[in-house]
Design an enzyme around this catalytic site. Structure first.
Site, PDB file in Angstrom:
ATOM      1  N   HIS A 194       0.860  -1.269   0.024  1.00 32.55           N
ATOM      2  CA  HIS A 194      -0.020   0.050  -0.052  1.00 32.55           C
ATOM      3  C   HIS A 194       0.927   1.204  -0.109  1.00 32.55           C
ATOM      4  CE1 HIS A 194      -3.205  -2.808   1.172  1.00 32.55           C
ATOM      5  NE2 HIS A 194      -3.864  -2.174   0.229  1.00 32.55           N
ATOM      6  N   GLU A 437     -11.181 -10.700  -3.828  1.00 35.40           N
ATOM      7  CA  GLU A 437      -9.782 -10.669  -3.823  1.00 35.40           C
ATOM      8  C   GLU A 437      -9.117 -11.718  -3.006  1.00 35.40           C
ATOM      9  OE1 GLU A 437      -8.863  -6.678  -2.208  1.00 35.40           O
ATOM     10  OE2 GLU A 437     -10.650  -6.761  -0.913  1.00 35.40           O
ATOM     11  N   ASP A 461      -4.610  -8.331  -4.014  1.00 36.30           N
ATOM     12  CA  ASP A 461      -4.738  -9.302  -2.800  1.00 36.30           C
ATOM     13  C   ASP A 461      -4.850 -10.756  -3.423  1.00 36.30           C
ATOM     14  OD1 ASP A 461      -4.105  -8.084  -0.084  1.00 36.30           O
ATOM     15  OD2 ASP A 461      -6.019  -6.964  -0.771  1.00 36.30           O
ATOM     16  N   CYS A 508      -9.330  -3.440 -10.535  1.00 36.32           N
ATOM     17  CA  CYS A 508      -8.791  -2.560  -9.983  1.00 36.32           C
ATOM     18  C   CYS A 508      -7.600  -2.524  -9.192  1.00 36.32           C
ATOM     19  CB  CYS A 508      -9.769  -1.730  -9.151  1.00 36.32           C
ATOM     20  SG  CYS A 508     -10.340  -2.888  -7.664  1.00 36.32           S
TER      21      CYS A 508
HETATM   22  C1  PEP Z   1      -6.509  -5.326  -4.750  1.00 36.46           C
HETATM   23  O1  PEP Z   1      -6.399  -5.968  -3.557  1.00 36.46           O
HETATM   24  O2  PEP Z   1      -6.309  -5.523  -5.638  1.00 36.46           O
HETATM   25  C2  PEP Z   1      -6.867  -3.889  -4.323  1.00 36.46           C
HETATM   26  C3  PEP Z   1      -7.290  -3.073  -5.494  1.00 36.46           C
HETATM   27  O3  PEP Z   1      -6.967  -3.300  -3.069  1.00 36.46           O
HETATM   28  P1  PEP Z   1      -5.893  -2.940  -2.080  1.00 36.46           P
HETATM   29  O4  PEP Z   1      -4.716  -2.796  -3.173  1.00 36.46           O
HETATM   30  O5  PEP Z   1      -6.376  -1.484  -1.554  1.00 36.46           O
HETATM   31  O6  PEP Z   1      -5.731  -3.897  -1.229  1.00 36.46           O
HETATM   32 MG    MG Z   2      -7.065  -5.491  -1.674  1.00 39.83          MG
END
Ligand code: PEP
Ligand code: MG
Length: 578
Positions: A194, A437, A461, A508
């Site tokens: 993140h 995810e 994830d 995403c």
């Molecule tokens: C993901 O897990 O791909 C996602 C978009 O969420 P994050 O990266 O915030 O965990």
């Molecule tokens: Mg995620």
């Protein structure tokens, strides 16, 4: 002397700046005892270093602007106050005067003593404040140890700082960027963390897994970093600087070329329309998304409203943030994800359990929200109130069972009813979606698709949980493979199941914005992408050059391929990079 070493690029862009090591315990500490006749000079050195550190903080404070200025100012003021605090400084003077320690050693001893006290505290918030001690002490140490050559200082004085550290939490990055930090070099970490996602959003070049960084770099060394290749150059030469200027020129040219694609349709060569949404973490992302012609916001990560602060944002504050987001997108749909705190995104408010054995498999995302229904209700109410200003969708992270979606849907309906009876306007069609995810959600999607209006595939994830590879662990980076056959099967299955039931599936995760995967995702049937807005135009350019029918014909071959190498070969046969 020029020195080059490599890490992995995590956030694109080059930066030229002077190194700031954020590891006070690793500063070069002069352990030689002081002679009697050196004591006064050493006390004066410390006084000047503390003064310089305070002056630096004041300067930073004067430079603050923008939406987070108030919070960052509070943070800087707190640090200034600490430097004025006799509790902190008297002990250091004492260690020099009576203990005959040199200033750097005395500062370190005082730091270790205070950190020990903070670590022993029961209150997790107070415990986490030991970082403040490190920030403040780090500044004093840096002032004590400024040792670079006059020439380097002259050059470096015109540029900002590049943070060199072992890790950085997402909550620390925003104030760093606001402080004028130009780039980040980490000895550990991965580009799927993140922190890396946020660095990209802040357009802050970042290099991770640069194992040699802390031992090879000293405070105030001039650094040139390349967030794409992962290269770190210490003491760059004239040639390096010329390369940097070249990069600046080329970047400007490339942006001009891509700018021609602003606000144009995204269509494959054979005319299939593809929808590109933007992911957003910061208000600047929203402005960029709109000006580049994103179809909407496909993922708004609300946890960034909760990080780097002492108390939780209430309904009104959240409502205003979401309403501004909706207004900012001027009628294009906005997908607001409910809180995904937990794992590597913890906050200072003590919401997240910090004693979990296995935080990535623990109380994160919707699990945390359902554990704290009051908190979820506040967020849902704020989102629903924002829905009066434009199209809004609610997205639930970390779903692994249908019951979780049912609970959120029930709460959403209750909140809407309460708000309406209290006289608030709420849209009638606030869609609810689930993030896929966790492999369980992908495999069992058929059993819960009737509960949702859309799905969003979170590959960051999904890859982590499918392959049992921590997305933040650089030792496993070679195993974190979005091209793994198991991952492709889950993505294809999710898209297919959603489409078969008349639901849209948006991807995403970071894969969506990486043009190396664009053709593959189109081949698997993806029609909705959501990515950092800075990547939107190059993905649009890539899609415009591809033939959809040809790619779709190769879907079966891609899904049959038993290894990532065979998958790469199929893509190569199509003339595409692996
Ligand atoms: C993901 O897990 O791909 C996602 C978009 O969420 P994050 O990266 O915030 O965990
Ligand atoms: Mg995620």
């Amino acid at each position: 002397m020029r020195l080059v070493f490599a890490g992995a690029g995590a956030s694109r862009g080059m930066a030229l700046g002077r190194a700031r090591l954020e590891q006070p315990s690793r500063f070069l500490i002069d352990e030689r005892p002081l002679g009697e006749d050196e004591v006064d000079a050493e006390l004066e050195r410390l006084r000047l270093a503390i003064e310089a550190a305070r002056e630096e903080l004041q300067q930073l404070r004067r430079k603050l602007h923008g939406s987070t200025a108030r919070e960052v100012a509070e943070f800087l003021d707190a640090h200034s106050l600490m430097l004025a605090d006799r509790e902190l400084t008297a002990g250091i003077y004492e260690l020099i005067r009576k203990g005959r320690h040199r200033a750097s050693a005395a500062v370190k001893m005082q730091r270790d003593r205070l950190v020990g006290i903070f670590e022993a505290m029961d209150d997790p918030y107070l415990r986490s404040r030991k970082e403040d001690i490190d920030h403040v002490i780090g500044r004093v140490q840096a002032s004590l140890l400024r040792e670079s050559s006059a020439e380097e200082r002259r050059l470096a004085a015109r540029v900002g700082e590049i943070l060199v550290s072992d890790t950085v939490a997402p909550s620390e990055l925003l104030p760093l960027a606001e402080h004028g930090v130009l780039g980040v070099v980490l000895t550990s970490g991965s580009s799927f963390s993140h922190s890396a996602i946020l660095a990209r959003s802040l357009r802050l070049p970042m290099i991770v897994a640069a194992h040699a960084a802390l031992s090879a770099v000293h405070d105030d060394d001039l650094l040139l970093i390349d967030g794409e290749s992962g290269e770190v150059v210490v003491h760059p030469t004239a040639q390096d600087l010329a390369r940097y200027r070249n990069w600046q020129r080329e970047t400007a040219q490339r942006s001009k070329q891509l700018a021609l694609l602003r606000d144009t349709d995204t269509r494959t060569r054979d005319g299939v329309a593809i929808t590109l949404h933007a992911n957003a973490e910061a208000p600047t992302d929203v402005a960029q998304a709109r000006t580049l012609g994103a179809a909407g916001i496909g993922l708004y990560r609300t946890e960034f409203l909760f990080l780097q602060r002492r108390e939780l944002p209430g309904e009104e504050e959240q409502f205003l943030a979401y309403r501004d987001l909706v207004l900012g997108m001027q009628g294009r749909p906005v997908t607001i994800r409910t809180l995904d705190l937990g794992a590597d995104k913890s906050d200072a408010s003590g919401l997240v359990l910090d004693a979990e054995e296995n935080p990535a498999l623990g109380v994160r995302g919707v699990r945390l929200s359902l554990r704290l229904p009051q908190l979820l209700a506040i967020q849902l109410r704020a989102i629903l109130r924002a829905s009066a200003y434009g199209p809004v969708r609610v997205l639930v992270p970390m779903v692994s069972a249908a019951a979780e979606i049912e609970s959120v849907r029930r709460m959403l309906a209750e909140c809407a009813r309460d708000l309406r009876s209290a006289g608030h306007e709420v849209a009638h069609n606030v869609e609810l979606g689930a993030m896929v995810e966790v492999p369980a959600a992908a495999l069992a999607l058929g059993g819960m698709i009737h509960l949702v209006d859309f799905v969003a595939i979170g590959t960051n994830d999904l890859v982590q949980y499918t392959l049992a590879v921590d997305r933040n662990n650089d030792h496993l980076a070679h195993l974190y493979d979005p091209l793994h056959p198991a991952v492709l099967k889950l993505i294809a299955h999710t898209i297919h199941t959603a489409h078969r039931h008349g639901r849209r599936a948006t991807l995403c995760g970071e894969m969506a914005g990486n043009r190396r995967y664009t053709a593959l995702l189109l081949a698997l049937g993806l029609t909705d992408f959501s990515m950092h807005p800075g990547l939107l135009l190059e993905v649009r350019e890539t899609i415009n050059g591809l033939d959809h029918a040809t790619l779709r014909r190769h879907a079966a071959a891609l899904l049959r391929a038993p290894t990532r190498e065979r998958i790469a070969r199929v893509l190569q046969r199509l003339g595409l990079p692996d």
